[in-house]
Design an enzyme around this catalytic site. Sequence first.
Site, PDB file in Angstrom:
ATOM      1  N   GLY A  14       0.782  -1.244   0.000  1.00  0.00           N
ATOM      2  CA  GLY A  14       0.000   0.000   0.000  1.00  0.00           C
ATOM      3  C   GLY A  14       0.807   1.283   0.000  1.00  0.00           C
ATOM      4  N   SER A  15       2.043   1.265  -0.537  1.00  0.00           N
ATOM      5  CA  SER A  15       2.811   2.517  -0.518  1.00  0.00           C
ATOM      6  C   SER A  15       2.257   3.528  -1.527  1.00  0.00           C
ATOM      7  CB  SER A  15       4.297   2.255  -0.758  1.00  0.00           C
ATOM      8  OG  SER A  15       4.557   1.877  -2.080  1.00  0.00           O
ATOM      9  N   ASN A  16       1.770   3.063  -2.668  1.00  0.00           N
ATOM     10  CA  ASN A  16       1.122   3.996  -3.606  1.00  0.00           C
ATOM     11  C   ASN A  16      -0.170   4.533  -3.013  1.00  0.00           C
ATOM     12  OD1 ASN A  16       2.484   4.371  -6.315  1.00  0.00           O
ATOM     13  ND2 ASN A  16       2.691   2.163  -6.005  1.00  0.00           N
ATOM     14  N   ARG A  93      -5.428  -8.802  -8.448  1.00  0.00           N
ATOM     15  CA  ARG A  93      -6.431  -9.688  -9.043  1.00  0.00           C
ATOM     16  C   ARG A  93      -6.703  -9.271 -10.470  1.00  0.00           C
ATOM     17  NH1 ARG A  93      -7.152 -14.381  -7.379  1.00  0.00           N
ATOM     18  NH2 ARG A  93      -9.256 -14.497  -8.242  1.00  0.00           N
ATOM     19  N   ILE A  94      -6.860 -10.250 -11.350  1.00  0.00           N
ATOM     20  CA  ILE A  94      -7.270  -9.936 -12.723  1.00  0.00           C
ATOM     21  C   ILE A  94      -8.795  -9.927 -12.751  1.00  0.00           C
ATOM     22  CG2 ILE A  94      -7.289 -10.798 -15.100  1.00  0.00           C
ATOM     23  CD1 ILE A  94      -4.471 -11.892 -14.563  1.00  0.00           C
ATOM     24  N   HIS A 111       1.302   0.934 -13.202  1.00  0.00           N
ATOM     25  CA  HIS A 111       2.088  -0.255 -13.569  1.00  0.00           C
ATOM     26  C   HIS A 111       3.559   0.152 -13.589  1.00  0.00           C
ATOM     27  CE1 HIS A 111       2.898  -4.126 -15.395  1.00  0.00           C
ATOM     28  NE2 HIS A 111       3.719  -3.510 -16.228  1.00  0.00           N
TER      29      HIS A 111
HETATM   30  C1  GRF Z   1       3.721  -1.121  -7.453  1.00  0.00           C
HETATM   31  O1  GRF Z   1       4.985  -1.264  -8.024  1.00  0.00           O
HETATM   32  C2  GRF Z   1       2.656  -1.000  -8.525  1.00  0.00           C
HETATM   33  O2  GRF Z   1       3.084  -0.350  -9.667  1.00  0.00           O
HETATM   34  C3  GRF Z   1       2.382  -2.447  -8.845  1.00  0.00           C
HETATM   35  O3  GRF Z   1       2.442  -3.113  -7.613  1.00  0.00           O
HETATM   36  C4  GRF Z   1       3.289  -2.387  -6.716  1.00  0.00           C
HETATM   37  C5  GRF Z   1       2.473  -2.084  -5.496  1.00  0.00           C
HETATM   38  O4  GRF Z   1       3.232  -1.507  -4.469  1.00  0.00           O
HETATM   39  N1  GRF Z   1       1.119  -2.559  -9.562  1.00  0.00           N
HETATM   40  P1  GRF Z   1       2.479  -0.774  -3.266  1.00  0.00           P
HETATM   41  O5  GRF Z   1       1.499  -1.802  -2.677  1.00  0.00           O
HETATM   42  O6  GRF Z   1       1.782   0.417  -3.786  1.00  0.00           O
HETATM   43  O7  GRF Z   1       3.558  -0.435  -2.278  1.00  0.00           O
END
Ligand code: GRF
Length: 221
Positions: A14-16, A93-94, A111
């Site tokens: 969950g860092s994003n 999940r797809i 991505h």
């Molecule tokens: C990120 O690299 C994102 O691009 C990919 O999965 C990773 C998730 O990292 N889809 P986080 O959970 O946001 O830390």
Amino acid sequence: MAKLKVAILISGRGSNMAALIEAAKAADYPAEIALVVSNVAEAPGLAIARKEGVPTAVVSHRDRPDRETFDRAVSVELERHGVELVTLAGFMRIFSPWFPTRWAGRLINIHPSLLPCFKGLHVQQQALDAGVRLSGCTVHFVIPDLDAGPIIAQAAVPVLPDDDAERLAARVLAAEHRLFPLALRLVADGRARIVVAPDGSERVAIADAAAPLDAILNPLD
Ligand code: GRF
């Protein structure tokens, strides 16, 4: 102006998600994070969201007979919270075709490559194996095809001689944390919109003169 109600779908760290929650605290940010949904009950990102006071929900894929049943259960949760736009931030999940169709134009993903290169899993290893000098990340609208759909914003990072997949992933991730809030801002304030190109394909047009350059982010600047 009312802020757009946004959900973040996660499966893990969950860092994003945390970067989006942080950005959305700004008074002038055009989106508010109304809900975080995880398909994994133990996802560490859920604890971060709860600490930030963001409503959370777990919709497990395990007790659903097929993909579409899971997708519909997620959608019910999103509707219950009045969500208007869905972001995928490490959601593993797809979907069945039903979900991107239901949320068409209101579903975006990050991505960790410069799409259309290197789709799917083990993305950084794919980049290293190809010997590219630049990698990066992409935020795009989601369509039923995996890791495809109109591109909203991209950031490039160098691939350095002693990189392994882990080091490259860390450099890309730092760029992701800057790019995703920027791309969500462009979509939420209506500047980034899907248009149909003369050849019939869908592209993202960015409405004001300065913003297209913002959508190409060079984190070395
Ligand atoms: C990120 O690299 C994102 O691009 C990919 O999965 C990773 C998730 O990292 N889809 P986080 O959970 O946001 O830390």
